[in-house]
Design an enzyme around this catalytic site. Structure first.
Site, short mmCIF file in Angstrom:
data_model
loop_
_atom_site.label_atom_id
_atom_site.label_comp_id
_atom_site.label_asym_id
_atom_site.label_seq_id
_atom_site.Cartn_x
_atom_site.Cartn_y
_atom_site.Cartn_z
N ARG A 204 0.85 -1.20 0.00
CA ARG A 204 0.00 0.00 0.00
C ARG A 204 0.88 1.25 0.00
O ARG A 204 1.37 1.68 1.04
CB ARG A 204 -0.93 0.00 1.21
CG ARG A 204 -1.88 -1.20 1.23
CD ARG A 204 -2.91 -1.06 2.35
NE ARG A 204 -3.80 -2.21 2.38
CZ ARG A 204 -3.68 -3.23 3.21
NH1 ARG A 204 -2.68 -3.26 4.08
NH2 ARG A 204 -4.53 -4.24 3.19
N GLU A 206 -0.02 4.23 -0.47
CA GLU A 206 -0.69 5.41 0.08
C GLU A 206 -0.83 5.36 1.60
O GLU A 206 -1.28 6.32 2.22
CB GLU A 206 -2.09 5.54 -0.54
CG GLU A 206 -3.12 4.51 -0.05
CD GLU A 206 -2.92 3.10 -0.60
OE1 GLU A 206 -3.62 2.19 -0.12
OE2 GLU A 206 -2.05 2.90 -1.48
N HIS A 333 0.67 -12.94 2.72
CA HIS A 333 1.00 -14.21 3.38
C HIS A 333 0.16 -15.33 2.78
O HIS A 333 -0.86 -15.73 3.35
CB HIS A 333 0.73 -14.06 4.88
CG HIS A 333 1.01 -15.27 5.70
ND1 HIS A 333 1.80 -16.32 5.27
CD2 HIS A 333 0.58 -15.60 6.96
CE1 HIS A 333 1.85 -17.24 6.23
NE2 HIS A 333 1.12 -16.83 7.26
N GLY A 365 0.16 -21.84 13.39
CA GLY A 365 -1.06 -22.01 14.15
C GLY A 365 -1.06 -23.21 15.08
O GLY A 365 -0.37 -24.18 14.86
#
Length: 377
Positions: A204, A206, A333, A365
């Site tokens: 991103r 921005e 990911h 996890g």
């Protein structure tokens, strides 16, 4: 004993959820990885003795031994075997470990370790039913985001710290893209008749600290610090590593790029869930007989900013060495592909900076972690 060396490592650019790679079947996403690893290294397909594929959600289009299906789709001889493994986020890093173990045991001399995940097409968790009563009577199982909040609380991490880390992940990724650091490791993927996908899609440009601060907490709305902005992105992608015994590489007159010198996997508290990166780092360094200070590049998967920041508080490393080209918060990911993707980036960063040792560590996890140390040759 054989020594395991890395001959090549490639990846796709990472697509964001329902982005550029959405229309590509996971099998077809892995095919160009397999083809590139043999074609550009002048290795005969018939000499590949096994292909190990990591995938975290092995159901629907990613079921049925996705690695074998991709091997067949890539046009490899039917005699080349393949199997698929699931160690959740650490799946393709475990695929690298399994490939190394086969070579060290002299069961094989050339093995491809790879990973694929299309989270757009096969949603995360779609392979999980209800948890057993026996399990729930012994352990508290919570979504990873709640564990990320517990970690933030345990290590006294503030919302500002997590957002600041996330912002820097994007800035580092932007710099890496603009300076062409990823160009050697990314192979183009045809997504339309006249268009190729070559740039990580989730970064991103921005984003600002102010914009990150404005996001609502995702798991504890009133008091939480974990947001979509300081967590990893849902993504699509594939990556692969060509591994050989050093002896075989010499026989084929192929120059290896690195050697794998230590591997480790650990279990950890399934409630805290993501803290295994701390004991895994200690274990793999001990196995290698090295210190964290000797690592020239460190890649720790940015599942959540709180995981990396807690790890930082424990080890106090030079953070300029940690995820220097951004991580999963910015790049994405794609679960089962991330281990091989990170290994690929680690290798190329070591080469570009003329570093010697690199550490890769990933939380997993339900309370596990994998760790690997490589040495550039």
């Amino acid at each position: 004993m054989s020594e395991v060396v890395i001959i090549d490592a490639v990846r796709t650019a990472i697509g964001k959820k329902e982005g550029a790679l959405t229309n590509i079947h996971p099998v077809d996403l892995l095919v160009p990885i397999l083809r590139q690893l043999v074609d550009r290294n002048n290795v005969s397909e018939r000499d590949i003795e096994d292909i190990v594929t990591g995938c975290a959600t092995m159901t629907n289009e990613q079921g049925g031994n996705v690695g074998r299906l991709a091997t067949l789709a890539a046009g490899f001889p039917v005699e080349v075997p393949a199997y698929s493994i699931n160690r959740l986020c650490g799946s393709s890093q475990q695929a690298i470990h399994n490939a190394c173990q086969a070579i060290l045991a002299n069961d094989a001399t050339i093995v491809i370790a790879c990973g694929v995940e299309s989270m757009s097409r096969v949603p995360m968790g779609s392979d999980i039913g209800s948890f057993s009563d026996t399990l729930m009577n012994k352990h508290t199982i919570v979504p990873q985001g709640f564990s990320a909040e517990l970690i933030a609380s345990e290590w006294n991490l503030t919302r500002y710290e997590l957002d600041e880390y996330a912002y820097h992940s994007h800035q580092r990724a932007i710099e890496a893209i603009d300076k062409g650091y990823f160009e050697r490791e990314i192979i183009p993927i045809d997504i339309e008749e006249d268009r190729q996908f070559v740039t990580d899609e989730g970064v991103r440009r921005e984003t600002t600290l102010e914009k990150l601060h404005q996001l609502n907490a995702s798991f504890q709305p009133e008091s939480g610090v974990v947001t979509a902005g300081n967590s990893s992105q849902i993504s699509d992608g594939a990556a692969g590593i060509l591994l050989m015994s050093h002896k075989k590489a010499r026989q084929l007159s192929i120059k290896p790029r690195a050697r794998v010198i230590a591997r480790a996997v650990v279990g950890a508290d399934p409630l805290m869930n993501l803290t295994g990166v701390i004991p895994a780092t200690k274990k793999v360094l001990q196995k290698a007989g090295l210190t964290l200070e000797q690592m020239d590049v460190i890649e720790i998967n940015e599942a959540f900013a709180s995981v990396v920041k807690a790890w930082e508080k424990e080890f106090k490393p030079d953070m300029d060495k940690v995820n220097p080209r951004g991580g999963a918060i910015a790049l994405g990911h794609p679960l089962g592909a991330s281990g091989a993707r990170i290994a690929t980036t680690l290798l190329h960063t070591l080469e570009d900076t003329e570093g010697r040792f690199g550490l890769q560590v990933m939380c997993i996890g339900f309370g596990m972690a994998t760790a690997t140390i490589i040495e550039r040759l």
